[in-house]
Structure formats: structure tokens, C-alpha cells
Design an enzyme around this catalytic site. Structure first.
Site, PDB file in Angstrom:
ATOM      1  N   ASP A   1     -15.794   5.161  -8.712  1.00  0.00           N
ATOM      2  CA  ASP A   1     -15.537   4.615  -7.384  1.00  0.00           C
ATOM      3  C   ASP A   1     -16.695   3.826  -6.786  1.00  0.00           C
ATOM      4  O   ASP A   1     -16.561   2.654  -6.419  1.00  0.00           O
ATOM      5  CB  ASP A   1     -15.114   5.734  -6.427  1.00  0.00           C
ATOM      6  CG  ASP A   1     -16.063   6.940  -6.455  1.00  0.00           C
ATOM      7  OD1 ASP A   1     -16.935   7.006  -7.338  1.00  0.00           O
ATOM      8  OD2 ASP A   1     -15.910   7.826  -5.601  1.00  0.00           O
TER       9      ASP A   1
ATOM     10  N   THR B   1     -23.582   5.389  -0.016  1.00  0.00           N
ATOM     11  CA  THR B   1     -22.308   6.058  -0.260  1.00  0.00           C
ATOM     12  C   THR B   1     -22.269   7.463   0.320  1.00  0.00           C
ATOM     13  O   THR B   1     -21.248   8.143   0.221  1.00  0.00           O
ATOM     14  CB  THR B   1     -22.004   6.084  -1.770  1.00  0.00           C
ATOM     15  OG1 THR B   1     -20.618   6.371  -1.983  1.00  0.00           O
ATOM     16  CG2 THR B   1     -22.873   7.110  -2.486  1.00  0.00           C
TER      17      THR B   1
ATOM     18  N   GLU C   1     -13.828   9.845   3.237  1.00  0.00           N
ATOM     19  CA  GLU C   1     -13.503   8.464   2.856  1.00  0.00           C
ATOM     20  C   GLU C   1     -12.497   7.784   3.787  1.00  0.00           C
ATOM     21  O   GLU C   1     -12.666   6.602   4.141  1.00  0.00           O
ATOM     22  CB  GLU C   1     -12.998   8.424   1.403  1.00  0.00           C
ATOM     23  CG  GLU C   1     -14.060   8.644   0.356  1.00  0.00           C
ATOM     24  CD  GLU C   1     -14.430  10.112   0.208  1.00  0.00           C
ATOM     25  OE1 GLU C   1     -15.531  10.405  -0.303  1.00  0.00           O
ATOM     26  OE2 GLU C   1     -13.607  10.975   0.611  1.00  0.00           O
TER      27      GLU C   1
ATOM     28  N   ARG D   1     -28.072  11.772  -1.247  1.00  0.00           N
ATOM     29  CA  ARG D   1     -28.156  12.731  -0.142  1.00  0.00           C
ATOM     30  C   ARG D   1     -29.594  12.895   0.360  1.00  0.00           C
ATOM     31  O   ARG D   1     -29.853  12.792   1.557  1.00  0.00           O
ATOM     32  CB  ARG D   1     -27.600  14.096  -0.580  1.00  0.00           C
ATOM     33  CG  ARG D   1     -26.159  14.051  -1.033  1.00  0.00           C
ATOM     34  CD  ARG D   1     -25.580  15.449  -1.182  1.00  0.00           C
ATOM     35  NE  ARG D   1     -24.344  15.431  -1.975  1.00  0.00           N
ATOM     36  CZ  ARG D   1     -23.387  16.341  -1.892  1.00  0.00           C
ATOM     37  NH1 ARG D   1     -23.516  17.350  -1.049  1.00  0.00           N
ATOM     38  NH2 ARG D   1     -22.310  16.264  -2.649  1.00  0.00           N
TER      39      ARG D   1
ATOM     40  N   GLU E   1     -26.675  12.723  -6.980  1.00  0.00           N
ATOM     41  CA  GLU E   1     -26.524  13.481  -5.741  1.00  0.00           C
ATOM     42  C   GLU E   1     -27.849  13.577  -4.985  1.00  0.00           C
ATOM     43  O   GLU E   1     -27.880  13.497  -3.750  1.00  0.00           O
ATOM     44  CB  GLU E   1     -25.989  14.882  -6.040  1.00  0.00           C
ATOM     45  CG  GLU E   1     -24.599  14.907  -6.667  1.00  0.00           C
ATOM     46  CD  GLU E   1     -23.501  14.476  -5.700  1.00  0.00           C
ATOM     47  OE1 GLU E   1     -23.801  14.252  -4.512  1.00  0.00           O
ATOM     48  OE2 GLU E   1     -22.338  14.359  -6.141  1.00  0.00           O
TER      49      GLU E   1
END
Length: 673
Positions: free
Chosen positions: A437, A662, A573, A308, A304
Site C-alpha cells: 500500500d 504514513t 485510513e 512511528r 515500524e
């Protein structure tokens, strides 16, 4: 006088030759002895015996051969150097097979040697956004802003060189290239790209294009204006009640702290730049400069924090040209490196960025496969910019290791990997949802980022998509929607996470970059399904998880929702994939679907005092049960993709120049210098 008889009777006459030898010659010093001196004298005599014409012809031939040799050496020098570099860098070369040519050359210059004074560059304020409605918000053509004027002049030359390369390539003869054949699809790297060297070079400054080289900006339309208004409303809540904290709690007018690093603010930096919100961007930049401190005793999640914080800082540096963001990116990047100090080099999930220690979760020594394989874009780019190879080396080792592991099922990977043994755990369970994913997403995007030369990444991606088709694809009833389910020890489940809706956009991106056309067909089918996950629900908002009906039942829709799965977290998404689909097809229905979703966000999740909130029940329009939390990705991803979806300007984050991480932070695609 002799008489005739006497002459006839005399014996026959013998002639003799007398030779006088010097003492040296008498002992063998002077005859033919095959010495160099003798041969030189012999060759010279033969040369002198030739006519002038013969000697002229021979001299001309020698001169002609010499000229040909020089020309051949010059023309073959670069290919030979490239082959030598490939060998030194352990680049794998595949046999050549005629086939498809990749559609889109990359456009950013390759890294040069490390700049020791990188942090000394003067900081620039973000580019002033044009005024609507006549001028599109955001930087013109969203070209990267240069820190210095002298860099702009150099970049202008580099840009013209890159534009000319495809034209020159058409005129030159085809050279041998490494290719991959995957079940009928033949993929060739672009002629303009070369394998990235394992040796990290000097960071390339963000480039810019002078005004006369830019296209006319595209005006902002009504739907984009609505996105800007939604962002400002969300930002108002964050600024009023959660400034400098991780997440807004809009109902209680407070905040939630996860890492204590201003996640929402950092996640939203490049969104503000793209939307042209100068005032908001300047306020956020001041906070980053004065208040963002990583030297604190706090555990952060490696994945994360990378997607980010590191991704957000790198993206903002590229878009704004402000070196402040690169310095902060270097700081957090170095503090995350202890995560890789494991027996297997598979990183731990958690890092204490103040103490420089790392550890797995308390309950296991496993890491999530998606988390350890979805940090590569960011760390690779950090190495390219800083010249420090340790970042890329660490994440490349992870990908190479995962590439060799057993336990895959036709390219599909399990969800967990042990940090001690480096082996997959919990074998037999395969999903494209949570915990797996973005592994598949980053296989393709790393290949694109690196100039389409790292063939192992493409092989794993193509094999995985075939595995999806073979094991996870099914059709629902009654509308026969194509969906991606899950496989657990041979048992198929018709469960699909909203997270899986990244896949249509990824498939479309691959098709755009030269992969097989059936990927686009599958993308079109899957994005229809993702839209129906919204359209078939009472609020018009998708739940976190759906189950599809495999058998037709009277009164039942394709989508079934369980009580534990009916929450909506403002996820991006589906909107992300709608953006890719519209950008590559131009079909307006994708914009219309996105507009419906935005209106429903405004209707059911907007908080009057500022901000948006996740909701617990998408099936109850009268009371969607707000959860009092606005995730940072709502500003960092969802609204950013909305704004890009509604734009008709392909240069607003050109997908031939940038690849999104992502968390929707655009990073540059590499090309050789």
C-alpha cells in the site's frame, strides 16, 4: 647654350632616385615584415587619419557592447549555474511541453550547510495552547517554533521572501522547465523550486512567524472538543496502566511490549501538540528526556520504527522547536542504518539497535516492498536536518533500484523483494492492501516533499494509478460502488483491505498538487466506498477486509464479510482520506461521516476505566468481542486526523507546507533557499 638641332639630336633624359640603406636594413631588418611592431604603427597611423567624430563613434560602440556584455552575464549567470548544478547532480531533464502549472509552491527553506553544533541549541518548552472556546488549540497557524530569537528574525525575512516569490514569478518571463506528460496530463515543476542537490547542506532551523504576521486563530468547535475528550480518555488509560510501554491493554489494565520503546507515547507527541494538550505533552517530553534509551539489545522492525519513532520525533521537533527530539531522532536513525548492509542495498526487515546488526525474518530472505519503500520521507528529512547525507543516500538507492526492476504490471508492484538478489519475488500478485500500500503513497509524497522535481517518482506514481484503473478497479452490486480489488496470476479478486482506504486521500492530494483532475473524481468515488464499508455494517465500524458482490443478489448488500476478517483495529485510513477530501472540497458530508465513525468508536470500543480497544466482531453490536489492545496509531493517526477533519482552519497543518508520513506525522515540504 645648346642649339635647337643639338637638343633634338640628343638622347632622351632619364631620372634616377638614389636610396641609402643602413647595414641592418640592407640585410632585411627594416622593410615591411608583418611584425607586431609594424602592425601597431600601421593601425595607429590609420587611427590618427580618422576624424574626431569617427573616433568618438567607434569608442561609443565599444563602450555600449561592453555594458551589454556585463548585463547579459548577470542575467544568465543564475540559470547557467542551475543547469550546471543539475548536470552535476545527475538530474534528469524532460523535454518541455506546454501544459498545467503546479498549483502550490512549497514553503520551507531549503537546507543549508551542516551545523556542527546542532545539538547545543537551548531546548524550548512547547508553546502554550490558547484557551478554548475563543482560541483554537495548538500553536497559532501551527507555524514551526524557532529555537532562538535570532533565528526568528532571520526566518521572518525568509518567510516574506517566499511569499513574494510567486508574485515576482508572474512578472518575469517564463523560463524552460522540465515537464512530464502522462496520458494527457502535463505536469510542470514550480518556478520557485529547484532540484534538491545530492550534496547535503546545513540543517534549517524550525521557522516561526511573529504575532503580527499571523492570522486570527479559529475557535475550537464542538466536534473537535469531542476528539480532545476522546484523546484524554485514551491517554488516561495509557498513563495509568501502560506508561512508558509500547501499547495499552485497557481491559486487563496492563500493557503489551513490542520493542520496549514507548511506541504509543512517541506516536502521540505531535497529536498532543496539535490538540494543544500542554500538560500531557510536558509529561511525555520528560519521559523522552529521562527514560527513552535506544541502547538496548532488542530487535525492531525497520519500517515500524521509522514511521512511528523516527517520524514522530522529527515531526515533534518541527512543531515544537525542541532540539531534544532531533537529538533522539539522530540516535535512532543511526541505529537503524545497519539494515541497509545487504548485497543488494535493499534493507533487511529487522535491526538490533543495541548490537548494530540486522537480519531478515527467520523464515525468508525477502523484505516487504511497502516496508522498504515507505521509509524515505523520514530518512531524507533526517539528512536535511543533520547535514549527514548517508540517510538519504541509503533510501534513495532503494527507490532508484525499484524504479528499474522488471516484474511490474503497468506500474503495479509485487509484494516482496529479495534482499540478496534485489529482485521482486512471488511475481504475479498485485494489491494496494497490506505489503504494498504505502509504496504508492510514498511515490507521490516524496515528489511533493522534494519540491516536485524528482520526475522518476512522479512517473512511477502516475503509471501505477493507470495500472490500478486498468487491472484493479471494479464496481459492486447493487449500489455500484467503485472499489479496488486484487489480481493474482491474472485472476481478479473482489477483496479490499481497509488499508486501501488511504488511496482516496492520496489521489486528492495529487490532484491538489496539479495532477490530472480525474484523480479527484476517482477519489470521490472511492471515499464513498470506504464510508459504505462502515455504514453497511451492524456496528457502523469497518472490518479489516471486505469482499464486494459483483452480481446483484436479493437480500445481499454490496459488502460481504468473512468471519476471519470482521475485526476492527481502530485504523485511521478512512478518516485520513475524509480529512483530505474535506480540506480540498469543503463538502460537509465528509465531516458528518467522520463524526458517525467517532461516535461508533465511542459506543463500541471505549473502555470505561480508560483507553479504547480493538474488537473482533464488527457485526455483533451486543457483543463486539473486545480484543484488549489499543494500537499506538489510534492516538498517533486516527484521533489526529479526526481533529483535523473537524477543523475549518486550513493553516492547522497547512498541506502546502507539510506532507504527512504514513503514520500521520507531518514533515516540512522543501524549497530552495
Amino acid at each position: 647654350m645648346y642649339s635647337a638641332a643639338a637638343a633634338a639630336a640628343s638622347p632622351p633624359r632619364r631620372d634616377f632616385i638614389s636610396v641609402t640603406l643602413s647595414p641592418e636594413e640592407a640585410v632585411g631588418g627594416g622593410g615591411y615584415n608583418n611584425s607586431k611592431a609594424w602592425r601597431r604603427r600601421s593601425c595607429w597611423r590609420k587611427w590618427k587619419q580618422l576624424s574626431r567624430l569617427q573616433r568618438s563613434v567607434i569608442l561609443f560602440l565599444f563602450a555600449f557592447l561592453a555594458v551589454c556584455g556585463v548585463i547579459s552575464y548577470t542575467s544568465m549567470g543564475e540559470p547557467w549555474k542551475s543547469l550546471t548544478d543539475k548536470s552535476l547532480d545527475d538530474q534528469r531533464t524532460e523535454p518541455e511541453i506546454p501544459g498545467l502549472k503546479l498549483a502550490n509552491p512549497a514553503v520551507l527553506p531549503a537546507p543549508q550547510k551542516a551545523d556542527a553544533n546542532l545539538g547545543d541549541d537551548p531546548e524550548l518548552s512547547p508553546q502554550k495552547p490558547p484557551k478554548p472556546p475563543h482560541v483554537r488549540r495548538g500553536p497559532s497557524n501551527l507555524q514551526i517554533k524557532a529555537p532562538r530569537r535570532d533565528v526568528r528574525l532571520k526566518t521572518r525575512h525568509d518567510t516574506s521572501r517566499v511569499v513574494e516569490e510567486p508574485v515576482q514569478a508572474d512578472k518575469e518571463e517564463k523560463m524552460e522547465k522540465s515537464v512530464i506528460s502522462w496520458r494527457g496530463a502535463v505536469i510542470e515543476p514550480d518556478q520557485s523550486t529547484e532540484p534538491p542537490s545530492s550534496k547535503i547542506k546545513e540543517p534549517e532551523k524550525p521557522s516561526s512567524v511573529e504575532a503580527e504576521d499571523q492570522k486570527e486563530p479559529v475557535p475550537i468547535n464542538e466536534r473537535q472538543t469531542a476528539v480532545i475528550e476522546a484523546f484524554r480518555h485514551a491517554w488516561k488509560g495509557y498513563k495509568d496502566f501502560a506508561w512508558g510501554h509500547d501499547e495499552l491493554k485497557p481491559l486487563s489494565k496492563s500493557y503489551n511490549e513490542w520493542f520496549g520503546l514507548g511506541l504509543t507515547l512517541i506516536d502521540a507527541l505531535d497529536t498532543m501538540w496539535i490538540l494543544g494538550l500542554k500538560e500531557e505533552f510536558e509529561e511525555a517530553r520528560k519521559w523522552v528526556a529521562n527514560d527513552l534509551v535506544f541502547d538496548k539489545n532488542v530487535d525492531v522492525n525497520l519500517f515500524e520504527s521509522t514511521i512511528r519513532i523516527l517520524g514522530g520525533l522529527l515531526s515533534t521537533y518541527h512543531l515544537s522547536g525542541d532540539s531534544l527530539f532531533l537529538e533522539k531522532a539522530k540516535d535512532i536513525g543511526n541505529r537503524l542504518m545497519p539494515a541497509f548492509k545487504t548485497p543488494s542495498k535493499i534493507p533487511y526487515s529487522d535491526v538490533n539497535i543495541g548490537r548494530g546488526t540486522a537480519h531478515p525474518p527467520r523464515w525468508t530472505s525477502d523484505s516487504t516492498v511497502a516496508e522498504v519503500t515507505s521509509i524515505q520521507l523520514e530518512f531524507r528529512e533526517l539528512s536535511r536536518l543533520t547535514g549527514d547525507e548517508k540517510f538519504q543516500k541509503a533510501v534513495d538507492e532503494v527507490m532508484k533500484h525499484v524504479h528499474t526492476l522488471s516484474g511490474k504490471n503497468d506500474g503495479l508492484v509485487p509484494m516482496f523483494i529479495n534482499t540478496n538478489s534485489g529482485q521482486f519475488t512471488h511475481l504475479g500478485v498485485y494489491t494496494l492492501g497490506a505489503r504494498a500500500d504505502s509504496y504508492y503513497e510514498y511515490l507521490l509524497k516524496q515528489w511533493i516533499q522534494g519540491g516536485k522535481t524528482e520526475n522518476e517518482l512522479l512517473e512511477d506514481y502516475m503509471r501505477a494509478i493507470e495500472g490500478v484503473k486498468k487491472h484493479l478497479l471494479q464496481r459492486s452490486q447493487p449500489k455500484k460502488l467503485t472499489f479496488v480489488g486484487e489480481l493474482a496470476h491474472g485472476h481478479f479478486s473482489a477483496k479490499m483491505d481497509h488499508l486501501v482506504c488511504f488511496l482516496p486521500g492520496t489521489l486528492a492530494l495529487g490532484a491538489h498538487n496539479g495532477l490530472t483532475a480525474d484523480h479527484m473524481k476517482l477519489a470521490e468515488a472511492l471515499i464513498e466506498t470506504c464510508y459504505q464499508m462502515y455504514a453497511q455494517v451492524e456496528t457502523g465500524l469497518s472490518p479489516e477486509i471486505v469482499h464486494f458482490n459483483l452480481h446483484a443478489q436479493k437480500g445481499h448488500k454490496d459488502v460481504e464479510i468473512k468471519p476471519a476478517d470482521r475485526h476492527n483495529l481502530l485504523r485511521p485510513e478512512t478518516v485520513e482520506s475524509l480529512f483530505y477530501m474535506y480540506r480540498f472540497t469543503g463538502d460537509k458530508k465528509y465531516q458528518d461521516w467522520g463524526w458517525e465513525i467517532l461516535q461508533n468508536f465511542n459506543k463500541y470500543t471505549r473502555v470505561p476505566t480508560g483507553g479504547y480497544t480493538s474488537i473482533n466482531n464488527v457485526q455483533n453490536p451486543s457483543n463486539p468481542e473486545p480484543r484488549d489492545k489499543m494500537e499506538s496509531f489510534f492516538l498517533g493517526e486516527t484521533l489526529k486526523y479526526m481533529f483535523l477533519l473537524f477543523s475549518d482552519d486550513i493553516d492547522l497543518i497547512n498541506l502546502d507546507k507539510y506532507v504527512f508520513n504514513t503514520e500521520a506525522h507531518p514533515l516540512p515540504i522543501w524549497v530552495p533557499a
